[in-house]
Write a protein that holds these residues in place. Structure first.
Motif, PDB file in Angstrom:
ATOM      1  N   ALA A 127      30.166   8.181 -27.840  1.00 19.44           N
ATOM      2  CA  ALA A 127      30.763   7.954 -26.526  1.00 19.44           C
ATOM      3  C   ALA A 127      29.834   7.150 -25.630  1.00 19.44           C
ATOM      4  CB  ALA A 127      31.114   9.290 -25.869  1.00 19.44           C
ATOM      5  N   ASN A 128      28.579   7.539 -25.581  1.00 20.66           N
ATOM      6  CA  ASN A 128      27.633   6.857 -24.696  1.00 20.66           C
ATOM      7  C   ASN A 128      27.351   5.439 -25.177  1.00 20.66           C
ATOM      8  OD1 ASN A 128      25.970   6.804 -22.397  1.00 20.66           O
ATOM      9  ND2 ASN A 128      24.172   7.245 -23.634  1.00 20.66           N
ATOM     10  N   ASP A 129      27.156   5.276 -26.490  1.00 20.78           N
ATOM     11  CA  ASP A 129      26.876   3.938 -27.026  1.00 20.78           C
ATOM     12  C   ASP A 129      28.057   2.994 -26.810  1.00 20.78           C
ATOM     13  OD1 ASP A 129      24.391   4.720 -27.832  1.00 20.78           O
ATOM     14  OD2 ASP A 129      24.846   4.841 -29.968  1.00 20.78           O
ATOM     15  N   ILE A 130      29.260   3.467 -27.097  1.00 18.95           N
ATOM     16  CA  ILE A 130      30.444   2.614 -26.966  1.00 18.95           C
ATOM     17  C   ILE A 130      30.672   2.237 -25.507  1.00 18.95           C
ATOM     18  CG2 ILE A 130      32.962   2.538 -27.240  1.00 18.95           C
ATOM     19  CD1 ILE A 130      32.555   4.277 -29.773  1.00 18.95           C
ATOM     20  N   ALA A 131      30.391   3.156 -24.593  1.00 15.43           N
ATOM     21  CA  ALA A 131      30.525   2.848 -23.173  1.00 15.43           C
ATOM     22  C   ALA A 131      29.573   1.728 -22.769  1.00 15.43           C
ATOM     23  CB  ALA A 131      30.260   4.103 -22.339  1.00 15.43           C
ATOM     24  N   GLN A 132      28.333   1.810 -23.213  1.00 15.53           N
ATOM     25  CA  GLN A 132      27.349   0.777 -22.868  1.00 15.53           C
ATOM     26  C   GLN A 132      27.724  -0.572 -23.469  1.00 15.53           C
ATOM     27  OE1 GLN A 132      23.115   1.890 -23.167  1.00 15.53           O
ATOM     28  NE2 GLN A 132      23.790   3.970 -23.562  1.00 15.53           N
ATOM     29  N   VAL A 133      28.107  -0.556 -24.731  1.00 16.58           N
ATOM     30  CA  VAL A 133      28.456  -1.805 -25.404  1.00 16.58           C
ATOM     31  C   VAL A 133      29.718  -2.411 -24.794  1.00 16.58           C
ATOM     32  CG1 VAL A 133      29.162  -2.822 -27.607  1.00 16.58           C
ATOM     33  CG2 VAL A 133      27.300  -1.149 -27.541  1.00 16.58           C
ATOM     34  N   SER A 134      30.681  -1.586 -24.442  1.00 17.78           N
ATOM     35  CA  SER A 134      31.912  -2.081 -23.818  1.00 17.78           C
ATOM     36  C   SER A 134      31.607  -2.809 -22.515  1.00 17.78           C
ATOM     37  CB  SER A 134      32.878  -0.920 -23.540  1.00 17.78           C
ATOM     38  OG  SER A 134      33.341  -0.338 -24.737  1.00 17.78           O
ATOM     39  N   THR A 135      30.661  -2.291 -21.757  1.00 18.45           N
ATOM     40  CA  THR A 135      30.283  -2.930 -20.496  1.00 18.45           C
ATOM     41  C   THR A 135      29.692  -4.311 -20.734  1.00 18.45           C
ATOM     42  OG1 THR A 135      29.788  -0.742 -19.578  1.00 18.45           O
ATOM     43  CG2 THR A 135      28.946  -2.643 -18.376  1.00 18.45           C
ATOM     44  N   VAL A 136      28.816  -4.406 -21.711  1.00 20.78           N
ATOM     45  CA  VAL A 136      28.183  -5.695 -22.020  1.00 20.78           C
ATOM     46  C   VAL A 136      29.227  -6.708 -22.498  1.00 20.78           C
ATOM     47  CG1 VAL A 136      26.524  -6.876 -23.525  1.00 20.78           C
ATOM     48  CG2 VAL A 136      25.960  -4.632 -22.537  1.00 20.78           C
ATOM     49  N   ILE A 137      30.131  -6.272 -23.375  1.00 20.52           N
ATOM     50  CA  ILE A 137      31.178  -7.163 -23.875  1.00 20.52           C
ATOM     51  C   ILE A 137      32.064  -7.633 -22.726  1.00 20.52           C
ATOM     52  CG2 ILE A 137      33.225  -7.330 -25.347  1.00 20.52           C
ATOM     53  CD1 ILE A 137      31.873  -5.270 -27.207  1.00 20.52           C
ATOM     54  N   ALA A 138      32.443  -6.695 -21.851  1.00 24.78           N
ATOM     55  CA  ALA A 138      33.307  -7.040 -20.717  1.00 24.78           C
ATOM     56  C   ALA A 138      32.684  -8.147 -19.878  1.00 24.78           C
ATOM     57  CB  ALA A 138      33.561  -5.798 -19.863  1.00 24.78           C
ATOM     58  N   LYS A 139      31.401  -8.029 -19.607  1.00 23.56           N
ATOM     59  CA  LYS A 139      30.714  -9.054 -18.815  1.00 23.56           C
ATOM     60  C   LYS A 139      30.636 -10.375 -19.566  1.00 23.56           C
ATOM     61  CE  LYS A 139      27.908  -5.713 -16.243  1.00 23.56           C
ATOM     62  NZ  LYS A 139      26.549  -5.186 -15.994  1.00 23.56           N
ATOM     63  N   GLN A 140      30.406 -10.307 -20.876  1.00 26.49           N
ATOM     64  CA  GLN A 140      30.265 -11.532 -21.662  1.00 26.49           C
ATOM     65  C   GLN A 140      31.571 -12.310 -21.748  1.00 26.49           C
ATOM     66  OE1 GLN A 140      27.982 -11.214 -25.240  1.00 26.49           O
ATOM     67  NE2 GLN A 140      28.889 -13.014 -26.193  1.00 26.49           N
ATOM     68  N   VAL A 141      32.697 -11.601 -21.832  1.00 21.89           N
ATOM     69  CA  VAL A 141      33.981 -12.290 -21.980  1.00 21.89           C
ATOM     70  C   VAL A 141      34.654 -12.554 -20.634  1.00 21.89           C
ATOM     71  CG1 VAL A 141      34.316 -11.285 -24.271  1.00 21.89           C
ATOM     72  CG2 VAL A 141      35.352 -10.164 -22.269  1.00 21.89           C
ATOM     73  N   LEU A 242      41.667  -2.937 -24.600  1.00 22.45           N
ATOM     74  CA  LEU A 242      41.755  -2.450 -25.974  1.00 22.45           C
ATOM     75  C   LEU A 242      40.920  -3.322 -26.909  1.00 22.45           C
ATOM     76  CD1 LEU A 242      43.008  -0.343 -27.824  1.00 22.45           C
ATOM     77  CD2 LEU A 242      44.998  -1.832 -28.082  1.00 22.45           C
ATOM     78  N   ALA A 243      40.950  -4.625 -26.689  1.00 15.81           N
ATOM     79  CA  ALA A 243      40.148  -5.544 -27.510  1.00 15.81           C
ATOM     80  C   ALA A 243      38.659  -5.273 -27.325  1.00 15.81           C
ATOM     81  CB  ALA A 243      40.478  -6.987 -27.138  1.00 15.81           C
ATOM     82  N   ILE A 244      38.242  -5.085 -26.083  1.00 17.04           N
ATOM     83  CA  ILE A 244      36.838  -4.786 -25.798  1.00 17.04           C
ATOM     84  C   ILE A 244      36.430  -3.485 -26.477  1.00 17.04           C
ATOM     85  CG2 ILE A 244      35.242  -4.121 -23.952  1.00 17.04           C
ATOM     86  CD1 ILE A 244      36.819  -6.071 -22.119  1.00 17.04           C
ATOM     87  N   LEU A 245      37.291  -2.479 -26.385  1.00 23.38           N
ATOM     88  CA  LEU A 245      36.987  -1.171 -26.972  1.00 23.38           C
ATOM     89  C   LEU A 245      36.860  -1.247 -28.485  1.00 23.38           C
ATOM     90  CD1 LEU A 245      36.694   1.925 -26.799  1.00 23.38           C
ATOM     91  CD2 LEU A 245      39.190   2.061 -26.968  1.00 23.38           C
ATOM     92  N   LYS A 246      37.809  -1.923 -29.152  1.00 18.64           N
ATOM     93  CA  LYS A 246      37.774  -1.960 -30.618  1.00 18.64           C
ATOM     94  C   LYS A 246      36.553  -2.714 -31.118  1.00 18.64           C
ATOM     95  CE  LYS A 246      40.221   0.144 -32.310  1.00 18.64           C
ATOM     96  NZ  LYS A 246      40.322   1.626 -32.344  1.00 18.64           N
ATOM     97  N   LEU A 247      36.169  -3.764 -30.406  1.00 19.25           N
ATOM     98  CA  LEU A 247      34.958  -4.493 -30.785  1.00 19.25           C
ATOM     99  C   LEU A 247      33.732  -3.601 -30.597  1.00 19.25           C
ATOM    100  CD1 LEU A 247      33.376  -6.975 -31.626  1.00 19.25           C
ATOM    101  CD2 LEU A 247      33.626  -7.873 -29.290  1.00 19.25           C
ATOM    102  N   ALA A 248      33.685  -2.877 -29.487  1.00 22.02           N
ATOM    103  CA  ALA A 248      32.555  -1.986 -29.221  1.00 22.02           C
ATOM    104  C   ALA A 248      32.483  -0.864 -30.253  1.00 22.02           C
ATOM    105  CB  ALA A 248      32.669  -1.405 -27.813  1.00 22.02           C
ATOM    106  N   GLU A 249      33.624  -0.295 -30.604  1.00 23.54           N
ATOM    107  CA  GLU A 249      33.652   0.758 -31.624  1.00 23.54           C
ATOM    108  C   GLU A 249      33.064   0.262 -32.937  1.00 23.54           C
ATOM    109  OE1 GLU A 249      37.226   3.942 -31.017  1.00 23.54           O
ATOM    110  OE2 GLU A 249      37.762   2.044 -31.940  1.00 23.54           O
TER     111      GLU A 249
END
Length: 304
Positions: A127-141, A242-249
């Motif tokens: 949960a914690n890792d995916i939350a952090q990665v999702s944030t980074v992806i969101a900013k990048q895209v 959903l796209a950000i989440l699946k990539l982060a997962e």
């Protein structure tokens, strides 16, 4: 991807919650907080001058604590016109005293056996890792609401600990779900348990007063193939999240840590469409995986 407008900011003075109000809030909380997070929070509370920003940062790493704080700030008691999605902002608005009382109330409720903690660790870690990665992806895209991406990453599997407490064999069911070559994870859970963690997560998120958008994506997060096929061309904020989440997962190795599987068939079915939708390529994915691996996040840091 479509363009979205940021929500208006809300400013309010902290209002002290009564003991009765806190007790009523905690009655609906069933996801125990991480023991180490509670220890760190209690240490911060014991400081002569507790750092509320530090407390907010610790709370934002935990599903149960974050959900409780957002439930409080978005309740009728505060009467805010705009829904708060930032845990940090929520903590500041609630105020140090009320936040400390909520944390202490949850600490009393969160007695767990060693076996339960071991099983829960798999959930907390992802949960914690995916939350952090999702944030980074969101900013990048270029998604303009990284707080929403963070909350989705943190909360999307919030149904898992509830099923763990209800079904002793749920960890085994979860592994079977990820291992099935054809059925969705939620399909296998439905067959075995007559429910699934996405549905439970939806109703939990709804009870926490999370934005409807997040609740809906949580409900759909194992149905991504509906959104990422050649026949589904409609863009939406839900699809972007959903796209950000699946990539982060995938980057975080969710299929290994939760599913105990060497492959990620769910990602393999949607990989090309998700990357295209986010404006990313295979090289971008490789760079992300390498960057997160250096931070200790990813499949390279987890072995079956």
């Amino acid at each position: 991807m479509t363009t979205y407008h940021p929500a208006c900011r809300v400013v309010a003075m902290p209002q002290e919650l009564s003991s009765e109000q806190i007790e009523n809030i905690l009655q609906g909380i069933k996801i125990p907080p991480q023991p180490q997070i509670l220890v760190d929070l209690q240490m911060e509370q014991a400081m002569p001058d507790p750092d509320i920003a530090r407390i907010a940062a610790l709370i934002s790493q935990d599903v149960g604590l974050s959900g409780t704080i957002l439930k409080v700030i978005n309740s009728p008691f505060y009467g805010l016109r705009n829904r708060i999605t930032s845990v940090h902002q929520a903590v500041m608005l609630i105020g140090l005293n009320s936040v400390v009382n909520i944390i202490n109330g949850l600490s009393i409720k969160s007695e767990m056996s060693d076996d339960t903690i071991v099983n829960m660790n798999r959930f907390w870690d992802t949960a914690n890792d995916i939350a952090q990665v999702s944030t980074v992806i969101a900013k990048q895209v270029g998604y303009p609401h990284p707080d929403m991406a963070y909350l989705l990453g943190l909360f999307h599997n919030c149904g898992i600990p509830l099923l763990m407490t209800r079904f002793e064999d749920y960890p085994q069911v979860m592994e079977e779900s990820y291992a099935h070559p054809e059925l969705r994870v939620v399909d296998v859970e439905n067959q075995r348990l007559n429910t699934n963690h996405a549905v439970i997560g939806y109703y939990t998120a709804k009870s926490w007063n999370l934005p409807r958008l997040l609740c809906n994506v949580i409900a759909e997060h194992h149905s991504a193939t509906r959104y990422f096929t050649s026949s589904h061309q409609q863009d939406s904020e839900a699809k972007t999240l959903l796209a950000i989440l699946k990539l982060a997962e995938h980057i975080c190795g969710n299929y290994r840590i939760l599913g105990n599987q060497p492959q990620d068939p769910e990602w393999q079915m949607i990989q090309a469409e998700v990357l295209t939708y986010l404006g990313l390529g295979e090289y971008d994915l490789e760079q992300m995986e390498a960057n997160f691996a250096e931070s200790g996040i990813g499949v390279q840091n987890y072995r079956l």
